[in-house]
Motif scaffolding. Sequence first.
Motif, short mmCIF file in Angstrom:
data_model
loop_
_atom_site.label_atom_id
_atom_site.label_comp_id
_atom_site.label_asym_id
_atom_site.label_seq_id
_atom_site.Cartn_x
_atom_site.Cartn_y
_atom_site.Cartn_z
N GLN A 20 37.31 23.57 19.79
CA GLN A 20 38.15 23.06 18.71
C GLN A 20 37.33 22.23 17.72
OE1 GLN A 20 41.08 24.14 18.40
NE2 GLN A 20 41.56 24.92 20.45
N ARG A 24 35.11 24.26 15.18
CA ARG A 24 35.69 24.85 13.98
C ARG A 24 35.88 23.82 12.87
NH1 ARG A 24 41.01 23.71 13.29
NH2 ARG A 24 42.08 22.71 15.03
N LEU A 25 35.55 22.56 13.18
CA LEU A 25 35.69 21.49 12.19
C LEU A 25 34.34 21.04 11.62
CD1 LEU A 25 38.22 19.16 14.08
CD2 LEU A 25 38.73 21.09 12.55
N ASN A 41 34.60 16.96 3.93
CA ASN A 41 35.84 17.34 3.26
C ASN A 41 35.70 18.79 2.76
OD1 ASN A 41 34.37 17.25 0.81
ND2 ASN A 41 34.95 15.13 0.43
N TRP A 79 41.27 11.68 9.89
CA TRP A 79 40.65 13.01 9.77
C TRP A 79 40.75 13.76 11.10
CZ3 TRP A 79 36.79 16.08 11.74
CH2 TRP A 79 36.25 17.08 10.92
N LEU A 80 40.38 13.09 12.19
CA LEU A 80 40.44 13.72 13.50
C LEU A 80 41.89 14.02 13.90
CD1 LEU A 80 37.77 11.53 15.31
CD2 LEU A 80 37.59 13.99 14.93
N GLN A 129 44.44 14.49 11.95
CA GLN A 129 44.96 15.57 11.11
C GLN A 129 44.58 16.94 11.65
OE1 GLN A 129 43.44 15.46 7.10
NE2 GLN A 129 44.15 17.54 6.62
N HIS A 130 43.34 17.07 12.11
CA HIS A 130 42.83 18.39 12.48
C HIS A 130 42.99 18.73 13.96
CE1 HIS A 130 41.26 19.04 8.50
NE2 HIS A 130 40.58 17.91 8.55
N LEU A 131 43.28 17.72 14.81
CA LEU A 131 43.34 17.98 16.24
C LEU A 131 44.69 17.70 16.88
CD1 LEU A 131 39.89 16.46 17.34
CD2 LEU A 131 40.47 18.89 17.18
N TYR A 152 33.98 26.42 9.31
CA TYR A 152 34.20 24.99 9.50
C TYR A 152 34.60 24.40 8.15
CZ TYR A 152 29.41 24.92 7.67
OH TYR A 152 28.30 25.13 6.90
N ILE A 153 35.09 23.20 8.17
CA ILE A 153 35.54 22.53 6.95
C ILE A 153 34.35 22.31 6.01
CG2 ILE A 153 36.57 20.41 6.02
CD1 ILE A 153 38.05 20.18 8.74
#
Length: 373
Positions: free
Chosen positions: A69, A72-73, A93, A131-132, A134-136, A274-275
């Motif tokens: 996981q 992918r970030l 970002n 940030w974490l 939001q994405h996880l 990835y972002i």
Amino acid sequence: MSSTPLQRTPLFALHRALGARFVPFSGWEMPVQYQGVVAEHRAVREKVGVFDISHMGKFTLWGPELGSQLNRLLPTDLRPLPAGSGRYTVLLNPQGGIVDDVIFYQHPPQVEREHWSVIVNAATRQKDWDWLHQHLSGIPGVNLQDHSDTRVLLAVQGPEAEPALQPYLRGSLVDLGRFQHGQFKGKEGFSGEAIFVARTGYTGEDGFEVMLNLEDGIFLWEQLMQAGVQPCGLGCRDTLRLEAALHLYGQDMDETTTPLEAGLAWLVNNPGDYIGKLALEAQRNQGIPRRLVGFRMLERAIPRTGYAIWAAGSSDPIGRVTSGTHSPSLGYGIGLGYVNPDWTKVGSRLEIEIRGQHWPAEVVKRPFYRPQA
């Protein structure tokens, strides 16, 4: 209108008792020096010093296949990272700008769940958490915890760091390699709770970062003081990290800076999505507009953040200094700054504008200083 009061680490009273001078830093009241910046700098380069870095953010992450996981970030491929190791990387970002630079540590998995820790900068703690989250947070089984206010974090740094720290821990530090970490138990006087120790740091020297509960953190600091370890403040932390050409977030990089510009292209090795990937690929194809360089002053002058960088005969500045200081180890001024790509070659002559006067400098290889073998 009253301003927000500065936060203090759990060791604040101990710093004050040692006669520390304090400065505001990222919303915290932090010790900048005790005996003096140069004395503390030399203690770390020659023997050992200890820093209270409890202001930094400390998160833990749990979840099934959490490494996949995270992969992918992040621009850095975490797949080869074994349990018991850490990896320096950046959060990006969508424009490829650096949200923060962090270290992810992978612990041994427990009950089919991966366990990771991440240490983040104090100034970006809430932003990184958001940030974490939001994405996880929407992924089934993933859990995030913020231990920032319940843990002390100490950095024991210098060529004598290992013998300085070892007497307080059960288990040997000898086999703990660079960027490796483990859980240790403290000896007599500690609570018995596990102590996180990583062979990492921000000084260019050997050393360890130690995360403990509040009671044990205060106890370890007091034991190190009784043993004669030099307490160190933010002043020498800055001169040490700059000699090692280590970036300071908010000065040498920020959300308008990509890792390709910041000399961190080596972190961009994730073959998957990835972002920020599309933005970095576009910048590579179009040409990187500026690059971070290291330079040394050729005369007795000290560069500072924000000073203009010129090239001989240029009608306008070609860049700006992001970090600069007098190097206690080298005896001359050093700095980092972004310049036009035409002026990044080692040996390129620059001019630093200091109070309206241009002082000569040259681009040099980084780091500026390497520890003696």
